[in-house]
Design a protein around this motif. Structure first.
Motif, PDB file in Angstrom:
ATOM      1  N   THR A  49       0.836  -1.196   0.000  1.00 12.45           N
ATOM      2  CA  THR A  49       0.000   0.000   0.000  1.00 12.45           C
ATOM      3  C   THR A  49       0.874   1.251   0.000  1.00 12.45           C
ATOM      4  OG1 THR A  49      -1.761  -1.155   1.182  1.00 12.45           O
ATOM      5  CG2 THR A  49      -1.809   1.250   1.261  1.00 12.45           C
ATOM      6  N   THR A  50       1.907   1.249   0.822  1.00 15.11           N
ATOM      7  CA  THR A  50       2.820   2.389   0.905  1.00 15.11           C
ATOM      8  C   THR A  50       3.570   2.590  -0.414  1.00 15.11           C
ATOM      9  OG1 THR A  50       3.104   1.990   3.269  1.00 15.11           O
ATOM     10  CG2 THR A  50       4.773   3.344   2.187  1.00 15.11           C
ATOM     11  N   PHE A  51       4.080   1.507  -0.983  1.00 12.99           N
ATOM     12  CA  PHE A  51       4.827   1.601  -2.237  1.00 12.99           C
ATOM     13  C   PHE A  51       3.926   2.054  -3.383  1.00 12.99           C
ATOM     14  CE2 PHE A  51       8.204  -0.298   0.006  1.00 12.99           C
ATOM     15  CZ  PHE A  51       9.340  -0.353  -0.779  1.00 12.99           C
ATOM     16  N   LEU A  52       2.718   1.509  -3.469  1.00 11.00           N
ATOM     17  CA  LEU A  52       1.814   1.888  -4.557  1.00 11.00           C
ATOM     18  C   LEU A  52       1.352   3.339  -4.412  1.00 11.00           C
ATOM     19  CD1 LEU A  52      -0.176  -1.438  -4.965  1.00 11.00           C
ATOM     20  CD2 LEU A  52       1.471  -0.451  -6.575  1.00 11.00           C
ATOM     21  N   ALA A  53       1.180   3.819  -3.193  1.00 11.29           N
ATOM     22  CA  ALA A  53       0.843   5.229  -2.978  1.00 11.29           C
ATOM     23  C   ALA A  53       1.999   6.113  -3.455  1.00 11.29           C
ATOM     24  CB  ALA A  53       0.540   5.492  -1.509  1.00 11.29           C
ATOM     25  N   HIS A  54       3.216   5.678  -3.198  1.00  7.12           N
ATOM     26  CA  HIS A  54       4.406   6.412  -3.654  1.00  7.12           C
ATOM     27  C   HIS A  54       4.459   6.432  -5.178  1.00  7.12           C
ATOM     28  CE1 HIS A  54       8.489   8.045  -3.082  1.00  7.12           C
ATOM     29  NE2 HIS A  54       8.771   7.389  -4.192  1.00  7.12           N
ATOM     30  N   VAL A  55       4.121   5.311  -5.808  1.00  6.17           N
ATOM     31  CA  VAL A  55       4.099   5.239  -7.277  1.00  6.17           C
ATOM     32  C   VAL A  55       3.103   6.249  -7.837  1.00  6.17           C
ATOM     33  CG1 VAL A  55       3.447   3.778  -9.237  1.00  6.17           C
ATOM     34  CG2 VAL A  55       4.894   2.852  -7.427  1.00  6.17           C
ATOM     35  N   MET A  56       1.933   6.355  -7.210  1.00  3.34           N
ATOM     36  CA  MET A  56       0.907   7.297  -7.678  1.00  3.34           C
ATOM     37  C   MET A  56       1.391   8.746  -7.542  1.00  3.34           C
ATOM     38  SD  MET A  56      -1.712   5.525  -8.697  1.00  3.34           S
ATOM     39  CE  MET A  56      -3.184   6.482  -8.542  1.00  3.34           C
ATOM     40  N   LYS A  57       2.139   9.024  -6.489  1.00  5.80           N
ATOM     41  CA  LYS A  57       2.584  10.391  -6.216  1.00  5.80           C
ATOM     42  C   LYS A  57       3.853  10.760  -6.984  1.00  5.80           C
ATOM     43  CE  LYS A  57       2.056  11.737  -2.013  1.00  5.80           C
ATOM     44  NZ  LYS A  57       2.216  11.912  -0.575  1.00  5.80           N
ATOM     45  N   ARG A  58       4.851   9.872  -6.999  1.00  2.32           N
ATOM     46  CA  ARG A  58       6.170  10.200  -7.550  1.00  2.32           C
ATOM     47  C   ARG A  58       6.508   9.469  -8.846  1.00  2.32           C
ATOM     48  NH1 ARG A  58       7.871  14.614  -4.700  1.00  2.32           N
ATOM     49  NH2 ARG A  58       7.493  14.257  -2.503  1.00  2.32           N
ATOM     50  N   GLY A  59       5.784   8.376  -9.147  1.00  2.00           N
ATOM     51  CA  GLY A  59       6.054   7.626 -10.365  1.00  2.00           C
ATOM     52  C   GLY A  59       7.014   6.461 -10.134  1.00  2.00           C
ATOM     53  N   ALA A  60       7.123   5.616 -11.144  1.00  4.95           N
ATOM     54  CA  ALA A  60       8.002   4.444 -11.083  1.00  4.95           C
ATOM     55  C   ALA A  60       8.250   3.952 -12.502  1.00  4.95           C
ATOM     56  CB  ALA A  60       7.366   3.340 -10.250  1.00  4.95           C
ATOM     57  N   SER A  61       9.309   3.175 -12.651  1.00  5.70           N
ATOM     58  CA  SER A  61       9.587   2.564 -13.947  1.00  5.70           C
ATOM     59  C   SER A  61       8.485   1.552 -14.255  1.00  5.70           C
ATOM     60  CB  SER A  61      10.950   1.872 -13.931  1.00  5.70           C
ATOM     61  OG  SER A  61      10.910   0.736 -13.085  1.00  5.70           O
ATOM     62  N   LEU A  62       8.364   1.203 -15.503  1.00  4.46           N
ATOM     63  CA  LEU A  62       7.342   0.248 -15.923  1.00  4.46           C
ATOM     64  C   LEU A  62       7.533  -1.104 -15.231  1.00  4.46           C
ATOM     65  CD1 LEU A  62       4.892  -0.271 -17.706  1.00  4.46           C
ATOM     66  CD2 LEU A  62       6.449  -0.904 -19.544  1.00  4.46           C
ATOM     67  N   GLU A  63       8.779  -1.569 -15.147  1.00  9.48           N
ATOM     68  CA  GLU A  63       9.055  -2.863 -14.499  1.00  9.48           C
ATOM     69  C   GLU A  63       8.660  -2.831 -13.028  1.00  9.48           C
ATOM     70  OE1 GLU A  63      12.647  -6.128 -13.983  1.00  9.48           O
ATOM     71  OE2 GLU A  63      13.171  -4.063 -14.457  1.00  9.48           O
ATOM     72  N   ALA A  64       8.991  -1.754 -12.333  1.00  9.63           N
ATOM     73  CA  ALA A  64       8.642  -1.637 -10.910  1.00  9.63           C
ATOM     74  C   ALA A  64       7.134  -1.580 -10.730  1.00  9.63           C
ATOM     75  CB  ALA A  64       9.302  -0.402 -10.307  1.00  9.63           C
ATOM     76  N   THR A  65       6.460  -0.783 -11.537  1.00  7.94           N
ATOM     77  CA  THR A  65       5.005  -0.638 -11.439  1.00  7.94           C
ATOM     78  C   THR A  65       4.310  -1.969 -11.691  1.00  7.94           C
ATOM     79  OG1 THR A  65       5.151   1.655 -12.170  1.00  7.94           O
ATOM     80  CG2 THR A  65       2.993   0.598 -12.326  1.00  7.94           C
ATOM     81  N   ARG A  66       4.677  -2.631 -12.771  1.00 10.27           N
ATOM     82  CA  ARG A  66       4.052  -3.923 -13.099  1.00 10.27           C
ATOM     83  C   ARG A  66       4.319  -4.969 -12.018  1.00 10.27           C
ATOM     84  NH1 ARG A  66       4.955  -4.648 -19.588  1.00 10.27           N
ATOM     85  NH2 ARG A  66       3.303  -3.228 -20.213  1.00 10.27           N
ATOM     86  N   GLY A  67       5.553  -5.014 -11.514  1.00 11.42           N
ATOM     87  CA  GLY A  67       5.891  -5.981 -10.472  1.00 11.42           C
ATOM     88  C   GLY A  67       5.093  -5.765  -9.200  1.00 11.42           C
ATOM     89  N   LEU A  68       4.984  -4.518  -8.766  1.00 11.57           N
ATOM     90  CA  LEU A  68       4.223  -4.211  -7.554  1.00 11.57           C
ATOM     91  C   LEU A  68       2.736  -4.487  -7.753  1.00 11.57           C
ATOM     92  CD1 LEU A  68       6.016  -0.897  -6.521  1.00 11.57           C
ATOM     93  CD2 LEU A  68       6.141  -3.092  -5.318  1.00 11.57           C
ATOM     94  N   GLU A  69       2.201  -4.124  -8.918  1.00 10.63           N
ATOM     95  CA  GLU A  69       0.780  -4.367  -9.191  1.00 10.63           C
ATOM     96  C   GLU A  69       0.472  -5.862  -9.264  1.00 10.63           C
ATOM     97  OE1 GLU A  69       0.098  -2.048 -12.718  1.00 10.63           O
ATOM     98  OE2 GLU A  69      -0.347  -0.240 -11.550  1.00 10.63           O
ATOM     99  N   LYS A  70       1.356  -6.644  -9.873  1.00  9.08           N
ATOM    100  CA  LYS A  70       1.163  -8.102  -9.938  1.00  9.08           C
ATOM    101  C   LYS A  70       1.160  -8.709  -8.542  1.00  9.08           C
ATOM    102  CE  LYS A  70       2.815 -10.360 -14.063  1.00  9.08           C
ATOM    103  NZ  LYS A  70       3.974 -11.016 -14.677  1.00  9.08           N
ATOM    104  N   LEU A  71       2.091  -8.250  -7.718  1.00 11.80           N
ATOM    105  CA  LEU A  71       2.194  -8.741  -6.350  1.00 11.80           C
ATOM    106  C   LEU A  71       0.931  -8.383  -5.561  1.00 11.80           C
ATOM    107  CD1 LEU A  71       4.171 -10.287  -4.588  1.00 11.80           C
ATOM    108  CD2 LEU A  71       5.213  -8.117  -3.969  1.00 11.80           C
TER     109      LEU A  71
END
Length: 91
Positions: free
Chosen positions: A57-79
């Motif tokens: 939840t914390t990491f995905l909130a950070h992704v929404m606010k600051r962004g992430a690489s495609l690999e990081a975003t997909r990996g976190l979302e899959k998890l």
């Protein structure tokens, strides 16, 4: 799995095939995935006592606010999706 290193950096492992480990370390800017050999990972990182759903939840909130690489975003979302499915099947 949530892990920390000697520098007190928290990361989430998004892929582990036994030879190579891919993790997403938390940092102040855009998140990106980091790939390490399994031996290097075992030397540097230790499992943390954090609950995976809370860390996700914390990491995905950070992704929404600051962004992430495609690999990081997909990996976190899959998890996160896998975790939701596992918890949902228990009820």
């Amino acid at each position: 799995m949530v892990v920390t290193n000697g520098s007190r950096t928290t990361a989430i492992v998004i892929r582990n095939d036994g030879h190579k480990v891919t993790l997403v370390p938390m940092k102040s800017g855009k998140l990106s995935a980091k790939a390490l050999s399994f031996d290097e990972f075992k030397k540097e990182w230790r499992e943390a006592g954090y609950a995976l759903p809370l860390a996700l939840t914390t990491f995905l909130a950070h992704v929404m606010k600051r962004g992430a690489s495609l690999e990081a975003t997909r990996g976190l979302e899959k998890l996160a999706a896998r975790d939701r499915y596992v918890v949902a099947s228990l009820f």
